[in-house]
Design an enzyme around this catalytic site. Structure first.
Site, PDB file in Angstrom:
ATOM      1  N   TYR A  51       1.174  -1.422  -0.070  1.00 12.54           N
ATOM      2  CA  TYR A  51       0.067  -0.158   0.323  1.00 12.54           C
ATOM      3  C   TYR A  51       0.949   1.626  -0.311  1.00 12.54           C
ATOM      4  CZ  TYR A  51      -3.538   3.156   2.105  1.00 12.54           C
ATOM      5  OH  TYR A  51      -3.633   5.213   2.095  1.00 12.54           O
ATOM      6  N   ASP A  77     -11.177   8.001   6.549  1.00 15.32           N
ATOM      7  CA  ASP A  77      -9.992   9.313   6.113  1.00 15.32           C
ATOM      8  C   ASP A  77     -10.413  10.073   6.495  1.00 15.32           C
ATOM      9  OD1 ASP A  77      -7.588  10.393   7.038  1.00 15.32           O
ATOM     10  OD2 ASP A  77      -6.922   9.026   5.259  1.00 15.32           O
TER      11      ASP A  77
END
Length: 125
Positions: free
Chosen positions: A14, A38
């Site tokens: 990632y 997020d």
């Protein structure tokens, strides 16, 4: 069976994909019905199409992620990492100090990602 090493490898992938501006690589790590928060506590982003839209805004050549500590595993299907994110704005560089927690399905795809940070976790360079 998903192992701790599988989780750590996926989380490092990632980071690597993000820092290479590889949007498709990031999306390949997510399950179709994954959920992203997020920052954590905001409205969840659900499903790959919405996750693509989110990362399409932040994978932009101006943002990079660095680990502050090694990636941490768990006794389950999750891992965590302390990172800092630097992003260039027209006036400065913003630095976010973040803890990201990811949960995985048995095939090693991310089913949940939560990024823990608040306003006091952001600095200007």
């Amino acid at each position: 069976m998903l192992t701790e090493q599988n989780i750590k490898t996926a989380m490092q992938s990632y980071l690597d994909c993000f820092n290479q501006d590889d949007l498709e690589g990031i999306l390949a790590l997510y399950a179709e019905h994954a959920v992203l928060e997020d920052p954590a506590g905001t409205a969840p982003i659900r499903g790959k199409a919405a996750i693509r839209e989110f990362y399409g805004r932040v994978v932009n050549g101006k943002t990079r992620i660095s680990r502050e500590e090694p990636i941490r595993g768990s006794h389950g299907n999750s891992g965590a990492m302390a990172i800092h994110i630097e992003t260039q704005t027209p006036d400065s560089i913003l630095v976010f100090h973040v803890i990201e927690v990811m949960e995985f399905d048995e095939s090693g795809l991310i089913t949940s990602m939560k990024a823990y940070w608040g306003r006091s976790d952001m600095d200007k360079k």
